[in-house]
Design a protein around this motif. Sequence first.
Motif, PDB file in Angstrom:
ATOM      1  N   PRO A   1       7.318   7.776  -8.277  1.00 46.57           N
ATOM      2  CA  PRO A   1       5.887   7.918  -8.608  1.00 46.57           C
ATOM      3  C   PRO A   1       5.023   7.239  -7.553  1.00 46.57           C
ATOM      4  CG  PRO A   1       7.148   7.224 -10.529  1.00 46.57           C
ATOM      5  CD  PRO A   1       8.066   7.125  -9.352  1.00 46.57           C
ATOM      6  N   LEU A   2       3.933   7.897  -7.176  1.00 41.20           N
ATOM      7  CA  LEU A   2       3.077   7.340  -6.137  1.00 41.20           C
ATOM      8  C   LEU A   2       2.320   6.113  -6.609  1.00 41.20           C
ATOM      9  CD1 LEU A   2       1.608  10.579  -4.497  1.00 41.20           C
ATOM     10  CD2 LEU A   2       3.707   9.328  -3.945  1.00 41.20           C
ATOM     11  N   VAL A   3       1.938   6.076  -7.880  1.00 42.47           N
ATOM     12  CA  VAL A   3       1.171   4.961  -8.426  1.00 42.47           C
ATOM     13  C   VAL A   3       1.848   4.466  -9.696  1.00 42.47           C
ATOM     14  CG1 VAL A   3      -1.054   4.175  -9.295  1.00 42.47           C
ATOM     15  CG2 VAL A   3      -0.964   5.917  -7.495  1.00 42.47           C
ATOM     16  N   GLN A   4       2.061   3.173  -9.772  1.00 33.43           N
ATOM     17  CA  GLN A   4       2.658   2.552 -10.952  1.00 33.43           C
ATOM     18  C   GLN A   4       1.956   1.237 -11.247  1.00 33.43           C
ATOM     19  OE1 GLN A   4       6.870   2.408  -9.712  1.00 33.43           O
ATOM     20  NE2 GLN A   4       7.357   3.766 -11.427  1.00 33.43           N
ATOM     21  N   TRP A   5       1.883   0.894 -12.533  1.00 37.01           N
ATOM     22  CA  TRP A   5       1.349  -0.388 -12.948  1.00 37.01           C
ATOM     23  C   TRP A   5       2.335  -1.049 -13.900  1.00 37.01           C
ATOM     24  CZ3 TRP A   5      -2.100   3.663 -12.212  1.00 37.01           C
ATOM     25  CH2 TRP A   5      -3.168   3.418 -11.343  1.00 37.01           C
ATOM     26  N   SER A   6       2.536  -2.323 -13.703  1.00 39.63           N
ATOM     27  CA  SER A   6       3.372  -3.087 -14.622  1.00 39.63           C
ATOM     28  C   SER A   6       2.482  -3.942 -15.514  1.00 39.63           C
ATOM     29  CB  SER A   6       4.336  -3.994 -13.847  1.00 39.63           C
ATOM     30  OG  SER A   6       3.618  -4.994 -13.125  1.00 39.63           O
ATOM     31  N   LEU A   7       3.031  -4.382 -16.625  1.00 40.90           N
ATOM     32  CA  LEU A   7       2.257  -5.220 -17.540  1.00 40.90           C
ATOM     33  C   LEU A   7       1.851  -6.521 -16.866  1.00 40.90           C
ATOM     34  CD1 LEU A   7       1.124  -5.741 -20.355  1.00 40.90           C
ATOM     35  CD2 LEU A   7       3.365  -6.655 -21.024  1.00 40.90           C
ATOM     36  N   GLY A   8       2.762  -7.109 -16.089  1.00 41.80           N
ATOM     37  CA  GLY A   8       2.448  -8.345 -15.390  1.00 41.80           C
ATOM     38  C   GLY A   8       1.316  -8.163 -14.394  1.00 41.80           C
ATOM     39  N   GLU A   9       1.309  -7.026 -13.697  1.00 41.95           N
ATOM     40  CA  GLU A   9       0.251  -6.741 -12.736  1.00 41.95           C
ATOM     41  C   GLU A   9      -1.099  -6.634 -13.426  1.00 41.95           C
ATOM     42  OE1 GLU A   9      -1.027  -3.180  -9.583  1.00 41.95           O
ATOM     43  OE2 GLU A   9       0.918  -3.153 -10.601  1.00 41.95           O
ATOM     44  N   LEU A  10      -1.141  -5.945 -14.553  1.00 42.12           N
ATOM     45  CA  LEU A  10      -2.397  -5.790 -15.288  1.00 42.12           C
ATOM     46  C   LEU A  10      -2.895  -7.135 -15.805  1.00 42.12           C
ATOM     47  CD1 LEU A  10      -1.692  -2.499 -17.291  1.00 42.12           C
ATOM     48  CD2 LEU A  10      -3.105  -2.790 -15.248  1.00 42.12           C
ATOM     49  N   VAL A  11      -1.977  -7.991 -16.248  1.00 40.31           N
ATOM     50  CA  VAL A  11      -2.370  -9.318 -16.741  1.00 40.31           C
ATOM     51  C   VAL A  11      -2.995 -10.131 -15.611  1.00 40.31           C
ATOM     52  CG1 VAL A  11      -1.480 -11.527 -17.587  1.00 40.31           C
ATOM     53  CG2 VAL A  11      -0.703  -9.398 -18.622  1.00 40.31           C
ATOM     54  N   VAL A  12      -2.381 -10.082 -14.413  1.00 41.40           N
ATOM     55  CA  VAL A  12      -2.918 -10.827 -13.271  1.00 41.40           C
ATOM     56  C   VAL A  12      -4.301 -10.300 -12.889  1.00 41.40           C
ATOM     57  CG1 VAL A  12      -2.618 -11.310 -10.813  1.00 41.40           C
ATOM     58  CG2 VAL A  12      -0.665 -11.474 -12.363  1.00 41.40           C
ATOM     59  N   VAL A  13      -4.450  -8.975 -12.836  1.00 39.05           N
ATOM     60  CA  VAL A  13      -5.736  -8.377 -12.451  1.00 39.05           C
ATOM     61  C   VAL A  13      -6.827  -8.758 -13.445  1.00 39.05           C
ATOM     62  CG1 VAL A  13      -6.979  -6.194 -12.203  1.00 39.05           C
ATOM     63  CG2 VAL A  13      -4.709  -6.463 -11.188  1.00 39.05           C
ATOM     64  N   VAL A  14      -6.543  -8.638 -14.733  1.00 39.91           N
ATOM     65  CA  VAL A  14      -7.547  -8.963 -15.754  1.00 39.91           C
ATOM     66  C   VAL A  14      -7.889 -10.448 -15.728  1.00 39.91           C
ATOM     67  CG1 VAL A  14      -7.984  -9.060 -18.244  1.00 39.91           C
ATOM     68  CG2 VAL A  14      -6.925  -7.031 -17.246  1.00 39.91           C
ATOM     69  N   THR A  15      -6.888 -11.305 -15.528  1.00 38.32           N
ATOM     70  CA  THR A  15      -7.125 -12.749 -15.498  1.00 38.32           C
ATOM     71  C   THR A  15      -8.013 -13.142 -14.321  1.00 38.32           C
ATOM     72  OG1 THR A  15      -4.985 -13.175 -16.543  1.00 38.32           O
ATOM     73  CG2 THR A  15      -6.032 -15.011 -15.385  1.00 38.32           C
ATOM     74  N   VAL A  16      -7.684 -12.636 -13.130  1.00 37.42           N
ATOM     75  CA  VAL A  16      -8.484 -12.957 -11.945  1.00 37.42           C
ATOM     76  C   VAL A  16      -9.906 -12.448 -12.099  1.00 37.42           C
ATOM     77  CG1 VAL A  16      -8.754 -12.536  -9.468  1.00 37.42           C
ATOM     78  CG2 VAL A  16      -6.493 -13.051 -10.407  1.00 37.42           C
ATOM     79  N   ALA A  17     -10.055 -11.218 -12.597  1.00 37.27           N
ATOM     80  CA  ALA A  17     -11.389 -10.643 -12.777  1.00 37.27           C
ATOM     81  C   ALA A  17     -12.198 -11.456 -13.782  1.00 37.27           C
ATOM     82  CB  ALA A  17     -11.274  -9.198 -13.249  1.00 37.27           C
TER      83      ALA A  17
ATOM     84  N   GLY B   1       1.289   3.637  -2.367  1.00 37.30           N
ATOM     85  CA  GLY B   1       1.392   5.046  -2.723  1.00 37.30           C
ATOM     86  C   GLY B   1       1.713   5.918  -1.525  1.00 37.30           C
ATOM     87  N   PHE B   2       1.093   5.599  -0.383  1.00 38.86           N
ATOM     88  CA  PHE B   2       1.352   6.388   0.819  1.00 38.86           C
ATOM     89  C   PHE B   2       2.781   6.197   1.308  1.00 38.86           C
ATOM     90  CE2 PHE B   2       1.157   7.113   5.458  1.00 38.86           C
ATOM     91  CZ  PHE B   2       0.718   8.430   5.443  1.00 38.86           C
ATOM     92  N   GLN B   3       3.279   4.962   1.220  1.00 35.95           N
ATOM     93  CA  GLN B   3       4.665   4.723   1.630  1.00 35.95           C
ATOM     94  C   GLN B   3       5.631   5.468   0.721  1.00 35.95           C
ATOM     95  OE1 GLN B   3       6.391   0.724   1.214  1.00 35.95           O
ATOM     96  NE2 GLN B   3       7.095   0.898   3.343  1.00 35.95           N
ATOM     97  N   ARG B   4       5.344   5.504  -0.578  1.00 35.97           N
ATOM     98  CA  ARG B   4       6.197   6.241  -1.508  1.00 35.97           C
ATOM     99  C   ARG B   4       6.119   7.738  -1.242  1.00 35.97           C
ATOM    100  NH1 ARG B   4       4.831   2.872  -7.110  1.00 35.97           N
ATOM    101  NH2 ARG B   4       6.320   1.181  -6.718  1.00 35.97           N
ATOM    102  N   PHE B   5       4.929   8.210  -0.892  1.00 40.48           N
ATOM    103  CA  PHE B   5       4.775   9.622  -0.546  1.00 40.48           C
ATOM    104  C   PHE B   5       5.636   9.980   0.659  1.00 40.48           C
ATOM    105  CE2 PHE B   5       2.612  12.725   2.200  1.00 40.48           C
ATOM    106  CZ  PHE B   5       2.631  13.840   1.367  1.00 40.48           C
ATOM    107  N   GLN B   6       5.616   9.110   1.677  1.00 44.94           N
ATOM    108  CA  GLN B   6       6.452   9.350   2.851  1.00 44.94           C
ATOM    109  C   GLN B   6       7.931   9.356   2.474  1.00 44.94           C
ATOM    110  OE1 GLN B   6       4.858   6.181   5.465  1.00 44.94           O
ATOM    111  NE2 GLN B   6       4.352   7.819   6.897  1.00 44.94           N
ATOM    112  N   HIS B   7       8.320   8.423   1.604  1.00 50.77           N
ATOM    113  CA  HIS B   7       9.719   8.366   1.168  1.00 50.77           C
ATOM    114  C   HIS B   7      10.110   9.654   0.452  1.00 50.77           C
ATOM    115  CE1 HIS B   7      13.460   6.651  -0.385  1.00 50.77           C
ATOM    116  NE2 HIS B   7      13.131   7.170  -1.562  1.00 50.77           N
ATOM    117  N   ASN B   8       9.223  10.143  -0.420  1.00 57.43           N
ATOM    118  CA  ASN B   8       9.517  11.384  -1.138  1.00 57.43           C
ATOM    119  C   ASN B   8       9.649  12.563  -0.182  1.00 57.43           C
ATOM    120  OD1 ASN B   8       9.492  10.088  -3.624  1.00 57.43           O
ATOM    121  ND2 ASN B   8       7.340  10.542  -4.014  1.00 57.43           N
TER     122      ASN B   8
END
Length: 208
Positions: free
Chosen positions: A6-22, A192-199
């Motif tokens: 998948p070109l774009v993925q989000w993990s729960l930990g990533e969302l927690v960090v983003v919301v906390t910093v914001a 996402g671009f690196q994953r696209f190249q890999h695909n």
Amino acid sequence: MNHRIPLVQWSLGELVVVVTVATVVVGSLWAPMIFFQLAMILLMLIASILVVILCIGSGYLRTFCIGFASAVGVYLLALILVESPYGIFVAEDVRLPTTTIWAKMQPHITQIRAGSYPRSSVNKELIWQDDSTLKDVDGNHYGAVRNLDLIKSPIIGQQYIDFAPSLNVFYAIGQSVWLLTLGYLGGKFAVGFQRFQHNQETSPTTVE
């Protein structure tokens, strides 16, 4: 079997960090100055961690840091050229679109009061007019705010104007929000671009 990443993925930990910093950064707008300073320290800590990963990291995490740093670097360069006293457009009072958008939000979240020296608890609440001028309930003109800069009216004499949050804090938080947002989007794009190249490289080729 071909497994496309998948070109774009989000993990729960990533969302927690983003919301906390914001929350910490934006919340420091209305908090005491010590919280604003802590928010700036947090941003410097994040920047330091990203630089370390950029230098010695690997994989998608390093790719994210490269994209983050690239987007932040381009924005900072534009900010210096356009809005810094050492820039090339500052004499013309030109602002980046991001600054203009942030400035338009200011009247809706800022409380303004005016009073006389020496400072006391007796002050007047100012009303932010549609033309960016500041007036009290009696219609007295106290100045105007243009591009996050206060232009005082000469008729107010020895009086002060307090902004909550202050103009400097509002500007610093605004630029921090844009830096984090653009950096995050730049990092996600790089991954996402690196994953696209890999695909593309691992996709089966059709032989006729």
